[in-house]
Design an enzyme around this catalytic site. Structure first.
Site, PDB file in Angstrom:
ATOM      1  N   HIS A  56       0.866  -1.170   0.000  1.00 54.25           N
ATOM      2  CA  HIS A  56       0.000   0.000   0.000  1.00 54.25           C
ATOM      3  C   HIS A  56       0.911   1.231   0.000  1.00 54.25           C
ATOM      4  CE1 HIS A  56      -3.071   2.823   1.228  1.00 54.25           C
ATOM      5  NE2 HIS A  56      -3.944   1.911   0.869  1.00 54.25           N
ATOM      6  N   GLU A  71      -6.805   5.050   0.516  1.00 50.71           N
ATOM      7  CA  GLU A  71      -6.692   5.710  -0.782  1.00 50.71           C
ATOM      8  C   GLU A  71      -7.714   6.817  -0.972  1.00 50.71           C
ATOM      9  OE1 GLU A  71      -5.167   2.080  -3.139  1.00 50.71           O
ATOM     10  OE2 GLU A  71      -7.009   2.797  -4.079  1.00 50.71           O
ATOM     11  N   ARG A 114      -6.681  10.513  -0.852  1.00 47.70           N
ATOM     12  CA  ARG A 114      -6.228  11.097  -2.120  1.00 47.70           C
ATOM     13  C   ARG A 114      -7.394  11.251  -3.091  1.00 47.70           C
ATOM     14  NH1 ARG A 114      -2.532   6.852  -3.812  1.00 47.70           N
ATOM     15  NH2 ARG A 114      -3.109   5.836  -1.880  1.00 47.70           N
ATOM     16  N   ARG A 122      -1.234   1.715  -7.323  1.00 44.11           N
ATOM     17  CA  ARG A 122      -0.498   1.563  -6.059  1.00 44.11           C
ATOM     18  C   ARG A 122       1.010   1.384  -6.262  1.00 44.11           C
ATOM     19  NH1 ARG A 122      -4.235  -2.083  -1.977  1.00 44.11           N
ATOM     20  NH2 ARG A 122      -5.737  -0.422  -1.643  1.00 44.11           N
ATOM     21  N   HIS A 164       1.715  -5.100   3.463  1.00 41.56           N
ATOM     22  CA  HIS A 164       0.588  -5.303   4.362  1.00 41.56           C
ATOM     23  C   HIS A 164       0.267  -6.773   4.585  1.00 41.56           C
ATOM     24  CE1 HIS A 164      -2.925  -4.233   6.518  1.00 41.56           C
ATOM     25  NE2 HIS A 164      -3.757  -4.722   5.626  1.00 41.56           N
ATOM     26  N   HIS A 165       0.284  -7.542   3.518  1.00 40.00           N
ATOM     27  CA  HIS A 165      -0.186  -8.928   3.645  1.00 40.00           C
ATOM     28  C   HIS A 165       0.508  -9.770   2.590  1.00 40.00           C
ATOM     29  CE1 HIS A 165      -3.321 -11.944   4.719  1.00 40.00           C
ATOM     30  NE2 HIS A 165      -3.083 -12.378   3.496  1.00 40.00           N
ATOM     31  N   ARG A 218      -5.835 -10.128  -1.682  1.00 38.09           N
ATOM     32  CA  ARG A 218      -6.794 -10.416  -0.622  1.00 38.09           C
ATOM     33  C   ARG A 218      -7.788  -9.269  -0.441  1.00 38.09           C
ATOM     34  NH1 ARG A 218      -7.414  -8.924   4.448  1.00 38.09           N
ATOM     35  NH2 ARG A 218      -5.406  -7.880   4.587  1.00 38.09           N
TER      36      ARG A 218
END
Ligand code: ADP
Length: 451
Positions: free
Chosen positions: A243, A256, A259, A280, A384-385, A424
């Site tokens: 991210h 997001e 923005r 991204r 993040h993941h 995800r």
């Protein structure tokens, strides 16, 4: 020395606790080990919700949903490379997982919307409080109630097998006890992902080199190594979710929409450097090229009023504010050339008026930045993941590269791959860890009775 139980669970996040409680309730003697001094892993940090379809909570709010729709949304979000069998389980067990948590004392009555979902299906505590911390607390309380043997500061090192290839336990290292074996018929790996391990992340996706992470310190992927050393195959490990705007101060992800609703990105020199609403990966790469590898989201009260979430960031203290851009630039924790910033905002506002961004061709210019106070949130890209991990079947059994089950080895949660495909959806992580943790516990308990 060694201990003997039926099932060892490795990792004390949502998946590990679910597995431990469910294995216990299915008649197994359980040890749960956690390498860190604290429980909860990344699970306790989760803020979004727990996705589930056709729940009583949804019905009470007249939300029409179905496991089929959750399945479709999840596959689409994952770019259809998800393992269909695992997504089928995620979707069809989701209501049961919410009911299971509710019966143990969880409050999942608030139902909100998350990205990629066709309807509201993200369940969280009343008032929208952090779902992860709540779920971990409820599971922890239930593990205590059951007297489950929880060993902190204890790392899972190596799976022990007999000559026929069946799992017989795990070598662990306790901070005070040193190395010892825990003998068991089944081991459940619930060790989470590896987003905190940038070397590993960058090897798999070089674009993510240098990124910080939202994750807790234990999320380095050693559980995947333990599995691979025991012969496990992995799946989709190159799919890593990043991210572009993670708050440097609080480690929170700044949505997001900030923005999208009009904030601009500037560097320490007070200049814009990118179309703020590009993809991204591009926004992330541009931020990393700036001084200090970070940038600032700059917005005013009109943007703030347009998005409720912003009040949360302000509440967390990550958004210094002032009525003047020059003063804002000088504030502690900011440090932007205020004169340049003033010029940049004036120039940007002129683009809003003319409807054309002559510098970076930003396609949406929703509002000028000239109302009330100004705000600055320092951001940098973050991992993040990790979508991929150990390959499992629909009974949470870990498989080798030939898709043969490794008898007695189970996996659940972020350590596994396949449920989320290439991407995800928000709210599916908590759902994943409860459903597959519970399933792994049940299957491992059954298996241990037969062995
Ligand atoms: P999930 O969301 O899948 O439950 P979490 O990140 O919440 O995953 O939890 C995983 C937990 O496992 C973390 O607390 C982490 O410290 C722990 N862990 C990771 N590797 C090991 C290991 N080798 N031995 C013991 N615990 C581990």
């Amino acid at each position: 020395p060694h201990d003997t139980v039926d099932v060892v669970v490795v990792g004390s996040g949502g998946a590990g606790f679910s597995a431990a409680v469910s294995a216990h309730d299915n008649g197994a003697k359980v040890i749960l080990i956690e390498k860190e001094p604290v429980i909860g892993g990344n699970a306790k940090l989760a803020a979004g919700g727990m996705n589930a379809a056709w729940t009583d909570q949804q019905k009470a709010k007249d939300i029409t949903d179905s496991p089929e729709l959750m399945y479709k949304d999840t596959m689409k979000g994952g770019r259809n490379i998800n393992d269909p069998g695992l997504v089928e389980i995620l979707s069809s067990h989701s209501k049961g997982s919410v009911d299971w948590m509710t019966a143990m004392g969880a409050d999942l009555n608030d139902v909100g919307r998350m990205g990629g979902a066709s309807v509201n299906r993200s369940h969280r505590p009343t008032g929208g409080a952090g779902v992860g911390a709540h779920v971990v607390q409820v599971l922890y309380d239930n593990a205590l109630k059951r007297n489950i043997d929880l060993r902190m500061n204890t790392r899972g090192i190596e799976i022990l097998k007999d000559d026929s290839g069946k799992v017989k336990g795990i070598l662990v290292k306790g901070m005070y006890k040193g190395y010892y074996w825990v003998k068991a018929d089944a081991v459940i790996l619930a060790t989470g992902g590896f987003a905190k391990n940038n070397d590993r992340v960058a090897k798999l996706d070089p674009k993510l080199k240098g990124f910080i992470s939202t994750n807790q310190p234990g999320a380095v992927g050693d559980g995947i190594d333990v599995a691979e050393n025991a012969g496990a195959a992995t799946k989709d490990v190159e799919y890593i979710q990043a991210h572009p705007t993670l708050s440097v101060k609080g480690g929170v992800m700044v949505t997001e929409a900030v923005r999208g609703n009009g904030a601009i990105l500037v560097n320490r020199e007070g200049k814009r450097f990118v179309n703020e609403i590009t993809t991204r990966d591009k926004a992330s790469a541009a931020i990393l090229k700036q001084t200090g590898k970070s940038a600032f989201l700059i917005f005013d009260d009109s943007v703030r009023k347009s998005l409720k979430k912003i009040d949360k960031y302000i509440g967390l203290g990550v958004a210094p504010t002032s009525d003047s851009l020059v003063k804002l630039g000088d504030m502690k924790g900011v440090g932007i050339d205020g004169k340049a910033l003033t010029e940049t905002v004036a120039r940007y506002n002129s683009f809003v008026t003319s409807g054309k961004d002559a510098d970076f061709e930003r396609p949406n210019l929703p509002r000028a930045l000239n109302e009330g106070n100004y705000y600055a949130i320092e951001v940098t890209p973050g991992v993040h993941h990790t979508m991929g991990g150990v390959m499992i079947d629909t009974k949470a059994e870990v498989m080798n590269a030939k898709k043969e089950v490794i008898p007695g080895l189970y996996g659940a949660g972020e350590v596994t791959g396949g449920v989320h495909g290439a991407n995800r959806l928000g709210g599916n992580a908590i759902s994943d860890i409860i459903t597959f943790g519970r399933l792994a516990g049940e299957e491992a308990a059954k298996y241990s009775k037969k062995n």
